[in-house]
Design an enzyme around this catalytic site. Structure first.
Site, short mmCIF file in Angstrom:
data_model
loop_
_atom_site.label_atom_id
_atom_site.label_comp_id
_atom_site.label_asym_id
_atom_site.label_seq_id
_atom_site.Cartn_x
_atom_site.Cartn_y
_atom_site.Cartn_z
N MET A 247 21.86 -22.11 14.56
CA MET A 247 22.01 -23.55 14.53
C MET A 247 21.22 -24.08 15.68
O MET A 247 21.59 -25.20 16.05
CB MET A 247 23.24 -23.99 14.19
CG MET A 247 23.54 -23.54 12.76
SD MET A 247 25.14 -24.42 12.07
CE MET A 247 26.51 -24.48 13.20
N GLY A 248 20.52 -23.09 16.27
CA GLY A 248 19.89 -23.88 17.71
C GLY A 248 20.96 -23.92 18.86
O GLY A 248 21.98 -23.46 18.96
N LEU B 84 20.38 -22.38 21.63
CA LEU B 84 20.41 -21.01 21.91
C LEU B 84 20.97 -20.63 23.40
O LEU B 84 20.83 -21.42 24.20
CB LEU B 84 19.13 -20.45 21.80
CG LEU B 84 18.25 -20.86 20.37
CD1 LEU B 84 16.88 -20.12 20.57
CD2 LEU B 84 18.97 -20.42 19.27
N GLU C 201 22.56 -16.90 25.64
CA GLU C 201 22.40 -15.56 25.77
C GLU C 201 22.72 -14.70 24.68
O GLU C 201 22.22 -13.56 24.19
CB GLU C 201 23.28 -14.95 27.05
CG GLU C 201 22.55 -15.50 28.36
CD GLU C 201 21.09 -15.32 28.67
OE1 GLU C 201 20.89 -13.74 28.41
OE2 GLU C 201 20.25 -15.66 29.07
N GLY C 202 23.80 -15.13 24.08
CA GLY C 202 24.31 -14.42 22.52
C GLY C 202 23.18 -14.50 21.61
O GLY C 202 22.85 -13.51 21.08
N HIS C 203 22.55 -15.48 21.29
CA HIS C 203 21.40 -15.67 20.40
C HIS C 203 20.32 -14.70 20.83
O HIS C 203 19.68 -14.10 20.09
CB HIS C 203 20.97 -17.13 20.16
CG HIS C 203 21.78 -17.83 19.78
ND1 HIS C 203 22.48 -18.98 20.45
CD2 HIS C 203 22.53 -18.08 18.44
CE1 HIS C 203 23.27 -19.86 19.75
NE2 HIS C 203 23.14 -19.31 18.31
N LYS D 158 31.11 -12.67 17.86
CA LYS D 158 32.14 -13.69 18.06
C LYS D 158 32.61 -14.31 16.80
O LYS D 158 33.69 -14.76 16.69
CB LYS D 158 31.47 -14.86 19.09
CG LYS D 158 32.50 -15.89 19.15
CD LYS D 158 31.93 -17.01 20.20
CE LYS D 158 30.70 -18.04 19.75
NZ LYS D 158 31.16 -18.73 18.58
N SER E 101 28.96 -19.99 23.55
CA SER E 101 28.88 -20.65 22.14
C SER E 101 28.13 -21.97 22.56
O SER E 101 28.14 -22.59 23.44
CB SER E 101 30.29 -21.21 21.78
OG SER E 101 30.21 -22.29 20.81
N ARG F 93 28.77 -24.62 21.36
CA ARG F 93 29.85 -25.90 21.60
C ARG F 93 30.49 -26.03 23.04
O ARG F 93 30.81 -26.97 23.38
CB ARG F 93 30.98 -25.50 20.59
CG ARG F 93 30.45 -25.79 19.11
CD ARG F 93 31.55 -25.92 18.38
NE ARG F 93 31.42 -26.37 16.97
CZ ARG F 93 31.10 -25.92 15.75
NH1 ARG F 93 30.90 -24.45 15.97
NH2 ARG F 93 30.76 -26.43 14.48
O1 PAF Z 1 26.67 -18.96 13.20
C1 PAF Z 1 25.70 -19.94 13.06
O2 PAF Z 1 25.00 -20.25 13.74
C2 PAF Z 1 25.64 -20.37 11.48
O3 PAF Z 1 26.94 -20.33 11.04
C3 PAF Z 1 24.61 -19.72 10.78
C4 PAF Z 1 24.79 -18.29 10.42
C5 PAF Z 1 23.09 -19.86 11.40
C6 PAF Z 1 24.50 -20.36 9.20
O4 PAF Z 1 24.33 -21.60 9.44
#
Ligand code: PAF
Length: 282
Positions: free
Chosen positions: A30-31, A33, A35-37, A149, A185, A187
């Site tokens: 969901m953008g 981003l 380090e986890g992504h 996570k 996260s 968030r």
């Molecule tokens: O973990 C997330 O960022 C979201 O729940 C996902 C898997 C991209 C689905 O919208």
């Protein structure tokens, strides 16, 4: 890096790659981003010929009172971060294309979606399962990458992949943490300095649970009581749940034995944070 906004164009590209016998790795995000992504993107680069990252803040996984509109977004920053990986495609669908007027079909993974985060977010996983189904249909991934996570989310996606016969392998990678243990996260961006410092107690509570198990405690209620009282030392934190559960079914355990997951969710200032540890109690 190709950028696709139109789902049909994304699909046509994926089909073209399949006809060329290329494997496709998808990193759904969901953008905003972190380090986890990026650890997922790195793993995808190693595993697949073609790497597609999707960025889409999926409205159907938020209830009206949740943080959809406040969810952090910064596409320029995300593109810069992705620049270092030389990915093949970035998929940025528009909500109106994925959920046009008259949209009526949702994917629901029974039982697992009602446990843990499902109690306070009853429609959340239906939204996640629906968007993942759409992304899998459009991107045709051989591999899809998720972080530990979001353990419950990953379990639900594994179930839907099996139940709906997607030829996709779900690959999970360890939670990436800040220097002081806080799980990364998007968030975390919403935490004030005070909340950011307070939030570290969540991982400390998980580690306390782990220590209790290591020292022989097998009664989940006693362990949870100690964890709750530790978190309770910071009254500003509103604990949603803390549970010790079977890592396959997410059912709360009556006695700790074998593999268990200790998982929690809490509201810390403006952010709802989740974290977990999987432990082998022997
Ligand atoms: O973990 C997330 O960022 C979201 O729940 C996902 C898997 C991209 C689905 O919208």
């Amino acid at each position: 890096m190709r950028v696709f906004k139109d789902p049909q164009e994304m699909h046509a590209y994926a089909q073209k790659m399949k006809h060329r016998a290329k494997t496709i790795g998808l990193v759904p995000t969901m953008g905003y981003l972190h380090e986890g992504h990026l650890s997922l993107v790195e793993a995808a680069k190693k595993k697949a010929d073609i790497v597609v990252v999707s960025i889409f803040v999926n409205p159907t996984q938020f209830r009206p009172e949740e943080d959809f509109s406040r969810y952090p977004r910064d596409l320029k920053r995300d593109k810069n971060l992705l620049g270092q990986f030389d990915i093949n495609a970035l998929f940025l669908p528009e909500a109106s294309k994925l959920y046009p007027n008259g949209f009526k079909t949702y994917v629901e993974v029974e039982s697992l979606s009602k446990k843990m985060c499902g109690h306070s977010r009853p429609t959340h996983f239906r939204g996640v399962a629906t968007i993942i189904t759409k992304l899998f249909n459009l991107v045709l991934p051989d591999f899809a990458f998720f972080g530990d996570k979001d353990y419950q989310q990953r379990l639900i996606i594994e179930q839907l992949t099996k139940d709906l016969n997607f030829p996709t392998r779900i690959i999970s990678l360890p939670t990436v943490r800040e220097f002081d243990g806080l799980a990364m996260s998007s968030r975390n961006q919403h935490l004030s300095d005070k909340d950011r410092a307070n939030a570290t107690i969540l991982q400390r509570a998980l580690l306390l649970g782990k220590e209790e198990i290591a020292s022989g405690e097998r009664n989940p209620h006693k362990i949870l009581l100690r964890m709750r009282s530790l978190i309770g030392t910071i009254p500003a934190i509103r604990l949603d749940y803390v549970t010790i559960a079977d890592p396959e079914t997410l059912e709360e355990v009556k006695a700790v034995k074998g593999k268990v997951i200790i998982a929690l969710a809490a509201q810390v200032g403006k952010a709802r944070l989740i974290d977990n540890l999987v432990i082998n109690a022997g």
